[in-house]
Design a protein around this motif. Structure first.
Motif, mmCIF file in Angstrom:
data_model
loop_
_atom_site.group_PDB
_atom_site.id
_atom_site.type_symbol
_atom_site.label_atom_id
_atom_site.label_comp_id
_atom_site.label_asym_id
_atom_site.label_seq_id
_atom_site.Cartn_x
_atom_site.Cartn_y
_atom_site.Cartn_z
ATOM 1 N N UNK A 39 3.868 -3.296 -10.084
ATOM 2 C CA UNK A 39 4.823 -2.208 -10.300
ATOM 3 C C UNK A 39 5.596 -1.852 -9.034
ATOM 4 N N UNK A 40 5.836 -2.824 -8.174
ATOM 5 C CA UNK A 40 6.498 -2.558 -6.899
ATOM 6 C C UNK A 40 7.848 -1.870 -7.081
ATOM 7 N N UNK A 41 8.679 -2.348 -7.973
ATOM 8 C CA UNK A 41 10.016 -1.762 -8.158
ATOM 9 C C UNK A 41 9.927 -0.294 -8.582
ATOM 10 N N UNK B 144 8.699 1.722 -5.544
ATOM 11 C CA UNK B 144 9.788 1.805 -4.558
ATOM 12 C C UNK B 144 10.808 2.861 -4.970
ATOM 13 N N UNK B 145 11.115 2.921 -6.256
ATOM 14 C CA UNK B 145 12.048 3.934 -6.770
ATOM 15 C C UNK B 145 11.493 5.336 -6.519
ATOM 16 N N UNK B 146 10.206 5.533 -6.783
ATOM 17 C CA UNK B 146 9.576 6.835 -6.546
ATOM 18 C C UNK B 146 9.606 7.191 -5.061
ATOM 19 N N UNK B 147 9.324 6.227 -4.201
ATOM 20 C CA UNK B 147 9.331 6.456 -2.755
ATOM 21 C C UNK B 147 10.735 6.862 -2.293
ATOM 22 N N UNK B 148 11.739 6.147 -2.751
ATOM 23 C CA UNK B 148 13.132 6.458 -2.365
ATOM 24 C C UNK B 148 13.587 7.814 -2.896
ATOM 25 N N UNK C 27 0.839 -1.188 0.000
ATOM 26 C CA UNK C 27 0.000 0.000 0.000
ATOM 27 C C UNK C 27 0.880 1.245 0.000
ATOM 28 N N UNK C 28 0.513 2.229 -0.816
ATOM 29 C CA UNK C 28 1.248 3.483 -0.910
ATOM 30 C C UNK C 28 0.639 4.479 0.066
ATOM 31 N N UNK C 29 1.481 5.109 0.861
ATOM 32 C CA UNK C 29 1.045 6.111 1.834
ATOM 33 C C UNK C 29 1.683 7.451 1.497
ATOM 34 N N UNK C 30 0.905 8.523 1.635
ATOM 35 C CA UNK C 30 1.399 9.876 1.379
ATOM 36 C C UNK C 30 1.192 10.720 2.627
ATOM 37 N N UNK C 31 2.269 11.305 3.107
ATOM 38 C CA UNK C 31 2.187 12.264 4.213
ATOM 39 C C UNK C 31 1.960 13.632 3.575
ATOM 40 N N UNK C 32 0.697 14.010 3.457
ATOM 41 C CA UNK C 32 0.356 15.246 2.745
ATOM 42 C C UNK C 32 0.960 16.482 3.409
ATOM 43 N N UNK C 33 1.199 16.412 4.707
ATOM 44 C CA UNK C 33 1.806 17.549 5.394
ATOM 45 C C UNK C 33 3.288 17.707 5.062
ATOM 46 N N UNK D 35 4.194 7.637 -13.202
ATOM 47 C CA UNK D 35 3.027 8.458 -13.560
ATOM 48 C C UNK D 35 1.690 7.734 -13.479
ATOM 49 N N UNK D 36 1.690 6.420 -13.425
ATOM 50 C CA UNK D 36 0.433 5.691 -13.272
ATOM 51 C C UNK D 36 -0.063 5.716 -11.828
ATOM 52 N N UNK D 37 0.771 6.187 -10.905
ATOM 53 C CA UNK D 37 0.432 6.178 -9.485
ATOM 54 C C UNK D 37 0.331 7.574 -8.881
ATOM 55 N N UNK D 38 1.121 8.513 -9.387
ATOM 56 C CA UNK D 38 1.200 9.844 -8.783
ATOM 57 C C UNK D 38 0.925 10.928 -9.815
ATOM 58 N N UNK D 39 0.218 11.976 -9.362
ATOM 59 C CA UNK D 39 -0.054 13.134 -10.211
ATOM 60 C C UNK D 39 -0.025 14.372 -9.332
ATOM 61 N N UNK D 40 0.803 15.345 -9.695
ATOM 62 C CA UNK D 40 0.833 16.604 -8.968
ATOM 63 C C UNK D 40 -0.119 17.558 -9.687
ATOM 64 N N UNK D 41 -1.097 18.043 -8.947
ATOM 65 C CA UNK D 41 -2.107 18.934 -9.502
ATOM 66 C C UNK D 41 -1.559 20.347 -9.664
ATOM 67 N N UNK D 42 -2.285 21.186 -10.360
ATOM 68 C CA UNK D 42 -1.837 22.555 -10.626
ATOM 69 C C UNK D 42 -1.578 23.355 -9.352
#
Length: 63
Positions: free
Chosen positions: A42-44, A47-51, A2-8, A21-28
């Motif tokens: 797509x774990x690898x 994981x690369x994006x998280x690191x 599971x992917x977790x995002x600390x929005x703060x 890009x299939x998992x994350x999108x930064x809005x305007x």
């Protein structure tokens, strides 16, 4: 996993989006939109994006 995002912590730089890009999108407005919250096959890639997150706003946990 599971992917977790600390929005703060997220600063909206978008490195995660450029790597997975299939998992994350930064809005305007600079907020991160999580497109998919489970890594699936797509774990690898995720994981690369998280690191690569300079704000340490991303993490993975076992489901």
């Amino acid at each position: 996993m599971k992917i977790n995002v600390a929005t703060d912590r997220c600063t909206g730089i978008g490195i995660c989006e450029s790597i997975a890009p299939d998992f994350f999108e930064v809005l305007d407005d600079g907020t991160l939109n999580l497109l998919e919250d489970k890594t699936g096959d797509a774990l690898a890639e995720v994981e690369h994006a998280v690191r690569s997150c300079p704000a340490l706003a991303l993490s993975l946990t076992a489901e």
